[in-house]
Design a protein around this motif. Structure first.
Motif, mmCIF file in Angstrom:
data_model
loop_
_atom_site.group_PDB
_atom_site.id
_atom_site.type_symbol
_atom_site.label_atom_id
_atom_site.label_comp_id
_atom_site.label_asym_id
_atom_site.label_seq_id
_atom_site.Cartn_x
_atom_site.Cartn_y
_atom_site.Cartn_z
ATOM 1 N N ILE A 710 0.846 -1.197 0.000
ATOM 2 C CA ILE A 710 0.000 0.000 0.000
ATOM 3 C C ILE A 710 0.882 1.247 0.000
ATOM 4 O O ILE A 710 1.857 1.318 0.750
ATOM 5 N N PRO A 711 0.584 2.255 -0.830
ATOM 6 C CA PRO A 711 1.361 3.507 -0.812
ATOM 7 C C PRO A 711 1.410 4.104 0.590
ATOM 8 O O PRO A 711 0.430 4.078 1.335
ATOM 9 N N ALA A 712 2.569 4.668 0.930
ATOM 10 C CA ALA A 712 2.799 5.164 2.289
ATOM 11 C C ALA A 712 1.759 6.209 2.701
ATOM 12 O O ALA A 712 1.309 6.225 3.854
ATOM 13 N N ASP A 713 1.385 7.110 1.791
ATOM 14 C CA ASP A 713 0.409 8.148 2.132
ATOM 15 C C ASP A 713 -0.935 7.546 2.533
ATOM 16 O O ASP A 713 -1.602 8.037 3.453
ATOM 17 N N LEU A 714 -1.336 6.479 1.849
ATOM 18 C CA LEU A 714 -2.599 5.827 2.182
ATOM 19 C C LEU A 714 -2.508 5.121 3.529
ATOM 20 O O LEU A 714 -3.467 5.126 4.308
ATOM 21 N N LEU A 715 -1.360 4.513 3.810
ATOM 22 C CA LEU A 715 -1.177 3.850 5.100
ATOM 23 C C LEU A 715 -1.276 4.845 6.245
ATOM 24 O O LEU A 715 -1.917 4.573 7.265
ATOM 25 N N ARG A 716 -0.615 5.999 6.075
ATOM 26 C CA ARG A 716 -0.649 7.002 7.132
ATOM 27 C C ARG A 716 -2.065 7.534 7.336
ATOM 28 O O ARG A 716 -2.510 7.752 8.469
ATOM 29 N N TYR A 717 -2.771 7.751 6.243
ATOM 30 C CA TYR A 717 -4.149 8.239 6.345
ATOM 31 C C TYR A 717 -5.033 7.205 7.048
ATOM 32 O O TYR A 717 -5.805 7.550 7.961
ATOM 33 N N ALA A 718 -4.920 5.937 6.661
ATOM 34 C CA ALA A 718 -5.726 4.886 7.289
ATOM 35 C C ALA A 718 -5.421 4.769 8.779
ATOM 36 O O ALA A 718 -6.314 4.555 9.603
ATOM 37 N N TYR A 719 -4.160 4.952 9.137
ATOM 38 C CA TYR A 719 -3.745 4.872 10.539
ATOM 39 C C TYR A 719 -4.430 5.959 11.367
ATOM 40 O O TYR A 719 -4.938 5.708 12.463
ATOM 41 N N THR A 720 -4.472 7.161 10.832
ATOM 42 C CA THR A 720 -5.083 8.266 11.581
ATOM 43 C C THR A 720 -6.592 8.086 11.722
ATOM 44 O O THR A 720 -7.174 8.444 12.744
ATOM 45 N N VAL A 721 -7.218 7.491 10.707
ATOM 46 C CA VAL A 721 -8.677 7.344 10.723
ATOM 47 C C VAL A 721 -9.113 6.165 11.589
ATOM 48 O O VAL A 721 -10.070 6.266 12.366
ATOM 49 N N ASP A 722 -8.406 5.040 11.456
ATOM 50 C CA ASP A 722 -8.874 3.794 12.060
ATOM 51 C C ASP A 722 -8.124 3.360 13.315
ATOM 52 O O ASP A 722 -8.558 2.429 13.997
ATOM 53 N N ARG A 723 -7.001 4.004 13.639
ATOM 54 C CA ARG A 723 -6.232 3.564 14.811
ATOM 55 C C ARG A 723 -5.959 4.674 15.817
ATOM 56 O O ARG A 723 -5.321 4.429 16.838
ATOM 57 N N LEU A 724 -6.390 5.883 15.511
ATOM 58 C CA LEU A 724 -6.276 6.984 16.462
ATOM 59 C C LEU A 724 -7.673 7.508 16.800
ATOM 60 O O LEU A 724 -8.610 7.319 16.029
ATOM 61 N N ASN A 725 -7.779 8.186 17.951
ATOM 62 C CA ASN A 725 -9.054 8.787 18.343
ATOM 63 C C ASN A 725 -8.767 10.162 18.941
ATOM 64 O O ASN A 725 -8.643 10.329 20.164
#
Length: 742
Positions: A710-725
Motif C-alpha cells: 500500500i502507498p505510504a500516504d494511504l497507510l498514514r491516512y488509514a492509521y489516523t482514521v482507524d487507529r487513532l481517536n
C-alpha cells in the motif's frame, strides 16, 4: 392455540421429534422470535441472546423448515463461521438434526477431506458450512461454478458476528456476499448470531450491508445474573509458599508455584476449560499443570487447543471435552471461546484478566449449560513488588481490569460496541487481486465501480483507489493489456498461487513439527538441532531440520519451556479504564474476591489514596520523573502518547515509556504538571487538530497483511482514521485542564 404451539406445528416431523428427543419442555423466547421473523417476514435477522440460549436451533429450525418445504437446486443455506472448530461442532449438531430429513450438510475448510468437497461440487445441495478463507478460494478458483453451486441460495448465516465486525476478515465476508449476489443475481436473506453484541443496531447495519431488506433484532433479555465467580491473587516466588492460609499439606504442594497449584486445585476432578490470553501463556500453563499432576501422582488429563496445533490434536481435545464419560481439562485460547457446545462443562478457569467484557462473557458462558449457572475462577499471579518499586508497578493492573470488566456488566450490562474500519486498504488490495484473478481482464472503470460499490469500501474515495491501482501497476502487481484492460500481473502470481492468499489476516511462514508420524503443530522460528522448544503443552528436542520443506522432526522430553508467536492482544475500551479508576477510588467490597485478592486490592487502594493516583492525571514521581494516568482505551491512549511526543521538545520531555494503556512515564526537565496540561490544551484541547499532523512523513504504520503493498500516504491516512481517536484524547486533555475525573 398459543404462539409456541403455532410455531411448533410449522416445524416438520423430524424437527418436532428432535425437540422431543432432547426433552425440551417448551420453545425459548429467542426461538419464537426467530421463527416469527423467518416465517412471517422477508427481513434479515440478528440474534443476540446469551450463550447457551439456543440461538443455533432458533435460526436453523425455521430455515430448515423452509428448505424442507420448498427444496431448490444448489446449496440452499450458506453458513460462515470464523473457526474450524466451530464449524466442526455445528456440523455434528446439524447433522444429528437432519438425520431423518434427507437434507445434506457439508462442512468445508482446510482440514476436511477432498472427497467431501468434490461430492458437493458435483451435486451442490443442502447446507454448506465454510470458513471465509475457503469461500475466498471458491470465489477465485471456481468463479464460473458459483451460479450453479448457489443457484437456489436462500439464506446466509454468519456465526459469532461480534468477532468479525470492524475487522478485515469480517469485511471480507461482506465482500464475498456481495460477489456471490452479483454472480447468482439474487439477494439471500442473512442471519447473524452472537451472544455478546454491544450495539445491536450497528451490528444489524453491518450484517445487512448491501442488502435490500431490513434486519430484525432480537429483543434484549432481562435475565437475572446468576454466576459462580471468584478471583484469587498470588505472588510469584513468595517466601510464604502457602499463600492460601490452609494447613492441609499445601506448604509442600505450593513450592512449585502457589498460583498454579491453586489453579490446579480449581480444576481438579472437574471437566474444565483453562483460558489464557495468548498461545504462549496457554502452552506454559498446560505444561505446568501436567508437571503438577506428575508431581502429585495424578493422572494427566490435560489437553491443549490453539490455532498452531495440528487438526488431529485440536479435534482430540474437542471430542474428549464432549465425551461425558471422560475426565478432561483443556487449556485454550480464543479458539474455544466461541460457540462450541462441549457438553456439561463444570468450570472455566481464567489466567489473568480477559481484555474485554465480551471475551469475559463468552468464556464464562462456556460453562453453566444444561441448567447450571456459569462457573468461573480467575487466578492472578504477579511478581511481588519491591518497596522501592516505581508507583505504577505497585498496582495489580490485571486484577483491577478484571474487576472493572465484571462490574461494568453487572451494573450497566455494558458490552463493547463494535469498532468500524473505514479505510481497509489491505483488504482493498486483496479483493482487487481476488476479483481480477476470478474475472480475468477488466477495464479500470468497471473494476472501480465493482469494488467501490461493495459496502466494505463505501468510505474509500475514488482518488485513493486510483492511487492504489497506479501503485499496483507501477510495481507489476497488475498489468494493463493492449485493450486497456487490467489483469493480475506477474509480480502477483506468487501471492495468488499460495493457499495463504485466501486469508486476509496476517500469517507467518511456519514450520510444521512432526514426532515420528504424528503432526504436532507449527512454530514460526525453529531452533537448531539439539535445542528444545514448547508446543502442545510439552517440550520437544529438535532431531532434524528440513528447511527446504519447512519441517522440524522432534522427540518428546520432560520439562516445560516458554515459546513465542508474533501477534497482538486486541484493544481495550475506554470504559474499562475509567471503571478501573473507580475500582481503585471506591471502597466497595466485591463478594467474588477471595482472601488474597481482597488483600491485594486493599493494598492497591491504599497506594492510590496516598499518592493521589486516582485524584489527578499526572503524578510527580520525584526529580524529573512524572507519570500520567489518562484512563483511556487503546486507540485514545495511543493518540495521547503521540500528542505528548508532539509537545515534548519545548518542555524538555524525554524517555517516554508506557505499560499497556494504563500509564505513561517520562522525564520532564523544563516544566511541571500544570505546564504540561497547558501545553497539551493549547495544541489539542479544541478537538480540531488534524490527526495527520500526529504521524511523521517518515512513519510507515504497517499492521495488516498486505500493508507492504500500500502507498505510504494511504497507510498514514488509514492509521489516523482507524487507529487513532483524536476526539476522545482531546476531551481527556480538557478534563485534565478542568480537573474533571472520568
Amino acid at each position: 392455540m398459543t404462539e409456541a404451539d403455532r410455531v411448533f406445528m410449522k416445524f416438520p416431523p423430524f424437527i418436532r421429534e428432535y425437540i422431543y428427543a432432547h426433552s425440551w419442555d417448551s420453545l425459548r423466547e429467542v426461538q419464537l422470535f426467530a421463527a416469527g421473523v423467518l416465517f412471517d417476514t422477508k427481513n434479515n435477522l440478528l440474534l443476540t441472546s446469551s450463550t447457551a440460549s439456543g440461538k443455533t436451533e432458533a435460526a436453523f429450525f425455521p430455515i430448515i423448515t423452509d428448505v424442507w418445504n420448498e427444496p431448490c437446486e444448489g446449496v440452499s443455506v450458506l453458513y460462515i463461521a470464523p473457526l474450524k472448530s466451530l464449524i466442526n461442532d455445528q456440523f455434528f449438531r446439524i447433522e444429528e438434526l437432519l438425520e431423518e430429513s434427507g437434507i445434506r450438510v457439508t462442512h468445508w475448510h482446510g482440514d476436511v477431506a477432498a472427497t467431501q468437497k468434490k461430492k458437493l461440487l458435483e451435486q451442490p445441495e443442502g447446507i454448506l458450512q465454510i470458513t471465509p478463507e475457503s469461500l475466498e478460494a471458491m470465489l477465485i478458483n471456481r468463479s464460473n461454478d458459483i451460479p450453479r453451486i448457489f443457484k437456489g441460495l436462500k439464506y446466509i448465516v454468519i456465526d459469532e458476528v461480534h468477532t468479525l465486525m470492524g475487522t478485515d476478515r469480517g469485511n471480507q465476508i461482506i465482500c464475498q456476499i456481495s460477489r456471490i449476489q452479483r454472480l447468482i443475481g439474487r439477494v439471500p436473506r442473512r442471519v447473524g448470531l452472537s451472544a455478546t453484541i454491544g450495539n445491536p443496531e450497528l451490528a444489524a447495519e453491518w450484517l445487512g450491508a448491501g442488502s435490500v431488506v431490513e434486519t430484525s433484532i432480537s429483543p434484549k433479555g432481562n435475565e437475572r445474573i446468576k454466576w459462580r465467580l471468584g478471583m484469587e491473587h498470588f505472588y510469584i516466588q513468595n517466601p510464604n509458599f502457602n499463600q492460601t492460609g490452609k494447613d492441609d499439606g499445601a506448604l509442600e504442594k505450593a513450592k512449585l508455584d502457589a498460583g498454579y497449584e491453586y489453579a490446579y486445585d480449581c480444576v481438579s476432578g472437574a471437566k474444565s476449560l483453562v483460558f489464557s490470553n495468548s498461545r504462549e501463556e496457554t502452552e506454559y500453563v498446560c505444561a505446568t499443570l501436567r508437571q503438577i499432576a506428575k508431581k502429585r501422582g495424578d493422572r494427566d488429563v490435560f489437553l491443549i487447543h490453539h490455532g498452531n496445533l495440528s487438526a488431529a490434536l485440536r479435534e482430540e481435545a474437542e471430542m474428549k471435552m464432549r465425551d461425558t464419560e471422560q475426565m478432561a481439562v483443556t487449556c485454550a485460547t480464543v479458539t474455544m471461546e466461541l460457540g462450541i457446545d462441549i457438553g456439561r462443562l463444570e468450570r472455566v478457569l481464567q489466567i489473568d484478566a480477559p481484555n474485554s467484557v465480551s471475551s469475559f462473557l463468552q468464556r464464562l458462558g462456556r460453562s453453566g449449560r444444561r441448567g447450571q449457572p456459569p462457573d468461573m475462577m480467575m487466578v492472578f499471579r504477579e511478581e511481588e513488588p519491591l518497596p522501592n518499586a516505581p508507583l505504577p508497578q505497585l498496582i495489580p493492573w490485571g486484577l483491577i481490569r478484571a474487576i472493572a470488566i465484571v462490574q461494568l456488566y453487572i451494573e450497566e450490562r455494558f458490552i463493547e460496541p463494535p469498532s468500524n474500519k473505514t479505510q481497509p486498504y489491505s483488504l482493498l488490495f486483496h479483493q482487487t487481486l481476488s476479483i481480477l484473478a476470478a474475472r480475468g481482464e477488466t477495464r479500470a472503470s468497471e473494476l472501480a465501480e465493482f469494488v467501490l460499490s461493495m459496502p466494505a469500501f463505501s468510505h474509500v474515495s475514488k482518488e485513493n483507489y486510483k492511487a492504489l491501482l497506479v501503485s499496483m501497476l507501477n510495481n507489476g502487481l497488475i498489468e494493463m493489456t493492449d485493450e486497456k484492460g487490467l489483469i493480475a500481473g506477474i509480480e502477483s502470481e506468487r501471492l495468488l498461487n499460495s493457499f495463504k492468499f485466501y486469508a486476509v489476516f496476517k500469517d507467518s511462514e511456519d514450520f510444521t513439527v512432526r514426532c515420528e508420524s504424528e503432526e504436532i503443530g507449527t512454530i514460526t522460528t525453529p531452533p537448531p538441532v539439539g535445542d528444545r522448544f514448547a508446543l502442545a503443552g510439552r517440550v520437544w528436542e529438535v532431531m532434524e531440520l528440513d528447511s527446504a520443506r519447512r519441517l522440524v522432526y522432534v522427540k518428546g522430553v520432560e520439562g516445560k519451556m516458554e515459546i513465542s508467536w508474533p501477534g497482538d492482544f486486541g484493544e481495550i475500551h475506554t470504559r474499562i479504564l475509567e471503571r478501573m479508576r473507580r475500582v481503585l477510588a471506591e471502597d466497595t467490597v466485591y463478594p467474588y474476591l477471595k482472601e488474597n485478592a481482597a488483600k491485594r486490592l486493599e493494598l492497591a487502594r491504599r497506594v492510590a489514596r496516598n499518592t493521589g493516583l486516582t485524584d489527578k492525571y499526572i503524578v510527580h514521581l520525584g526529580g524529573y520523573t512524572y507519570c500520567m494516568f489518562p484512563w483511556l482505551g487503546t486507540r485514545s491512549f495511543r493518540t495521547l502518547r503521540k500528542m505528548l511526543a508532539a509537545v515534548a521538545s519545548p518542555l524538555g520531555i524525554s524517555g517516554i515509556d508506557f505499560e499497556g494503556c494504563y500509564y505513561v512515564t517520562f522525564r520532564m526537565e523544563k516544566s511541571n504538571e500544570e505546564g504540561l496540561i497547558t501545553a497539551l490544551n493549547a495544541y489539542f484541547g479544541n478537538g480540531e487538530y488534524s490527526p495527520l499532523n500526529l504521524v511523521s512523513p517518515k512513519e510507515l504504520p504497517s499492521f495488516e497483511k498486505y500493508d507492504e503493498y500500500i502507498p505510504a500516504d494511504l497507510l498514514r491516512y488509514a492509521y489516523t482514521v482507524d487507529r487513532l481517536n483524536v476526539k476522545e484524547a482531546s476531551l481527556r486533555i480538557r478534563n485534565m485542564r478542568d480537573g474533571i475525573l472520568p
